[in-house]
Enzyme design. Sequence first.
Site, PDB file in Angstrom:
ATOM      1  N   GLY A   1       4.971  -7.457   4.307  1.00  0.00           N
ATOM      2  CA  GLY A   1       4.920  -8.363   3.155  1.00  0.00           C
ATOM      3  C   GLY A   1       6.069  -8.104   2.186  1.00  0.00           C
ATOM      4  O   GLY A   1       6.774  -9.031   1.760  1.00  0.00           O
TER       5      GLY A   1
ATOM      6  N   ARG B   1     -24.220   6.043  14.753  1.00  0.00           N
ATOM      7  CA  ARG B   1     -23.769   6.114  13.355  1.00  0.00           C
ATOM      8  C   ARG B   1     -22.385   5.466  13.277  1.00  0.00           C
ATOM      9  O   ARG B   1     -21.615   5.544  14.228  1.00  0.00           O
ATOM     10  CB  ARG B   1     -23.637   7.568  12.890  1.00  0.00           C
ATOM     11  CG  ARG B   1     -24.924   8.345  12.878  1.00  0.00           C
ATOM     12  CD  ARG B   1     -25.779   7.945  11.675  1.00  0.00           C
ATOM     13  NE  ARG B   1     -26.952   8.792  11.553  1.00  0.00           N
ATOM     14  CZ  ARG B   1     -28.126   8.560  12.145  1.00  0.00           C
ATOM     15  NH1 ARG B   1     -28.269   7.505  12.932  1.00  0.00           N
ATOM     16  NH2 ARG B   1     -29.143   9.383  11.972  1.00  0.00           N
TER      17      ARG B   1
ATOM     18  N   ASP C   1       0.474   1.198   9.450  1.00  0.00           N
ATOM     19  CA  ASP C   1       0.058   0.320  10.553  1.00  0.00           C
ATOM     20  C   ASP C   1       1.043   0.347  11.725  1.00  0.00           C
ATOM     21  O   ASP C   1       0.706  -0.082  12.821  1.00  0.00           O
ATOM     22  CB  ASP C   1      -0.079  -1.133  10.059  1.00  0.00           C
ATOM     23  CG  ASP C   1      -1.036  -1.256   8.877  1.00  0.00           C
ATOM     24  OD1 ASP C   1      -1.915  -0.388   8.737  1.00  0.00           O
ATOM     25  OD2 ASP C   1      -0.892  -2.219   8.096  1.00  0.00           O
TER      26      ASP C   1
ATOM     27  N   GLN D   1      -6.871   7.597   5.350  1.00  0.00           N
ATOM     28  CA  GLN D   1      -5.717   7.492   6.254  1.00  0.00           C
ATOM     29  C   GLN D   1      -4.394   7.321   5.519  1.00  0.00           C
ATOM     30  O   GLN D   1      -3.336   7.538   6.081  1.00  0.00           O
ATOM     31  CB  GLN D   1      -5.915   6.291   7.203  1.00  0.00           C
ATOM     32  CG  GLN D   1      -7.060   6.493   8.166  1.00  0.00           C
ATOM     33  CD  GLN D   1      -7.555   5.173   8.743  1.00  0.00           C
ATOM     34  OE1 GLN D   1      -7.221   4.816   9.848  1.00  0.00           O
ATOM     35  NE2 GLN D   1      -8.357   4.446   8.000  1.00  0.00           N
TER      36      GLN D   1
ATOM     37  N   GLY E   1       0.828  -1.208   0.000  1.00  0.00           N
ATOM     38  CA  GLY E   1       0.000   0.000   0.000  1.00  0.00           C
ATOM     39  C   GLY E   1       0.863   1.259   0.000  1.00  0.00           C
ATOM     40  O   GLY E   1       1.958   1.251   0.545  1.00  0.00           O
TER      41      GLY E   1
ATOM     42  N   HIS F   1      -9.280   4.714   3.205  1.00  0.00           N
ATOM     43  CA  HIS F   1      -8.047   5.139   2.531  1.00  0.00           C
ATOM     44  C   HIS F   1      -7.732   6.619   2.703  1.00  0.00           C
ATOM     45  O   HIS F   1      -6.658   7.064   2.276  1.00  0.00           O
ATOM     46  CB  HIS F   1      -8.102   4.746   1.046  1.00  0.00           C
ATOM     47  CG  HIS F   1      -8.127   3.252   0.889  1.00  0.00           C
ATOM     48  ND1 HIS F   1      -9.282   2.533   0.997  1.00  0.00           N
ATOM     49  CD2 HIS F   1      -7.128   2.364   0.702  1.00  0.00           C
ATOM     50  CE1 HIS F   1      -9.001   1.244   0.865  1.00  0.00           C
ATOM     51  NE2 HIS F   1      -7.697   1.117   0.689  1.00  0.00           N
TER      52      HIS F   1
HETATM   53  O1  F6P Z   1      -1.176  -2.258   5.457  1.00  0.00           O
HETATM   54  C1  F6P Z   1      -1.685  -1.026   5.097  1.00  0.00           C
HETATM   55  C2  F6P Z   1      -3.173  -1.040   4.954  1.00  0.00           C
HETATM   56  O2  F6P Z   1      -3.603   0.266   4.728  1.00  0.00           O
HETATM   57  C3  F6P Z   1      -3.923  -1.680   6.113  1.00  0.00           C
HETATM   58  O3  F6P Z   1      -4.061  -0.827   7.216  1.00  0.00           O
HETATM   59  C4  F6P Z   1      -5.219  -2.073   5.448  1.00  0.00           C
HETATM   60  O4  F6P Z   1      -5.789  -3.186   6.071  1.00  0.00           O
HETATM   61  C5  F6P Z   1      -4.791  -2.437   4.052  1.00  0.00           C
HETATM   62  O5  F6P Z   1      -3.556  -1.811   3.823  1.00  0.00           O
HETATM   63  C6  F6P Z   1      -5.797  -2.031   2.994  1.00  0.00           C
HETATM   64  O6  F6P Z   1      -5.394  -2.533   1.772  1.00  0.00           O
HETATM   65  P1  F6P Z   1      -6.003  -2.089   0.359  1.00  0.00           P
HETATM   66  O7  F6P Z   1      -5.171  -0.952  -0.122  1.00  0.00           O
HETATM   67  O8  F6P Z   1      -5.846  -3.297  -0.478  1.00  0.00           O
HETATM   68  O9  F6P Z   1      -7.426  -1.667   0.555  1.00  0.00           O
END
Ligand code: F6P
Length: 359
Positions: free
Chosen positions: A115, A277, A138, A285, A10, A283
Site C-alpha cells: 500500500g 482449541r 507478509d 508476529q 503496519g 500482533h
Molecule cells: O500487512 C501486515 C499485517 O500485519 C497483515 O499481516 C495483517 O493482516 C494486517 O497487517 C493487520 O493490520 P492491523 O495492524 O491494522 O491490525
Amino acid sequence: MKIGIINSGGDVPGINAVIASAVKSGTLYGDEFIGFIRGWEGLLDPVDFVPLNLDSVKSISHLGGTILKTTNKGRFAGKIGEGSINLIPREILEQAFNNAKSLGVEALLVIGGDGTLTAAIQLANLGLQIIGVPKTIDNDLSVTERTFGYSTAVELVVESLGRLHTTAESHDRIFVVETMGRYAGWLALEGGLGGGASAILIPEIRFSYEKLYEYLLKRKDNGKNYSLVVVSEGAMSVEGERVTQEHKTSSEVLLGGIADEVAQKIREMSRSSFEVRSMVLGHLQRGGNPNAADIILSQAYGTAAIRAIHEGRHMEMVALISNKIKTVPISDAVRQFNLVTPDSTSYITAKSMGIFMGQ
Ligand code: F6P
C-alpha cells in the site's frame, strides 16, 4: 542532500535498523535527514517531523517498532482490499509534494509494503525523487526475495508452535493456530513448516474440510492424538469466503477469525470427540525486536537506498535478488502479490513431508 524518511503501514521489526543505517550511511555523504511522524500523515498539513542525526539513531537498530511511529490509515492509502489501486486525490498529493519542497527535501526514502509503495509511486509521479525499501511481515512484495521483518515473524510462529506442541501432545488436543499474512501464505507455510505443523492452510489453495478431517482422523488412527493446524488469516475453504472483521479506520479490510471457524468445524465433524482449541497469534508476529537476519537485511536495504538516491535513481525499490541487493522499479514490486505457488521450495518441502496443504 536533504533526505526525508517515511515509514508507513503496519510496523515490522527492523524499521529502526533501516532508519539508523540510512542516516549513518548518508552522514558519510554529508546528507541531512528528517523523519516524518506517523507515515504520510507527517508530510501532510500540519506537517510533523523530527531531525534525524547520528545521535537520534544511536542504539536503535536492535529495537522493534519504529521511532517515527506509524499508521496504516489516513489520507494517503495506496491500495484498497485485495490489490485495487486507490487513486489519492490530486490536492493531497500536491500538499505532500509542496510540503516536501518547502522543507527543502530533495529525496524521500519510503519504507513500506504494498500500500505504502503504491502511494509512493503516485507522489513520485509529481517529480519528487523516491526510493523504496520493502517492509512487511507478509513477504508479499514481488521481485524481492525477502522483505525485512518477515524472518522475525516466522521465528515467532515457529517458537509459538513449539510451545503449543508440548501442551497439545500432553492433552491430546488439536490446536488451530491463525497467522497473519493477508492474501499470501508465506508466514503460515514457513512458520508451520519450521514449527512442526501437521496441516497448513493458505490463501493460495482452497482447503477441503472433509479432507482435513480425514487427515486428522488418519493421524489419530496412527496413534497421533494431537495435531497443530496452522491457518493463514486469508485462507478459504472450498465452499467458504474470506473471514473478515470490520475495519472501521482504514480502506483495507481486516482479515481474521478463520481459526475459530476451522476449530468449530473440526469439533462438529468429530461430534466433539476431538478436543479442539484455537488461537490467533495476531500482533505478536509484528511486535518485539528484529532477529539478526532482519537487522542485517534492514541495514543492507537502508544503506543501499542511500546509494540509490545518490546514483540519482527514482521510483525504484531496493530488493534482494539472488542474495545481492539490487534496485528495481517500485511498480514491478507492487504490480502483483508474491504468492506461494506449487513450485515454491517450501511448498514442495511441506508436501514432501506429508503435511496436509488443504487438498
Ligand atoms: O500487512 C501486515 C499485517 O500485519 C497483515 O499481516 C495483517 O493482516 C494486517 O497487517 C493487520 O493490520 P492491523 O495492524 O491494522 O491490525
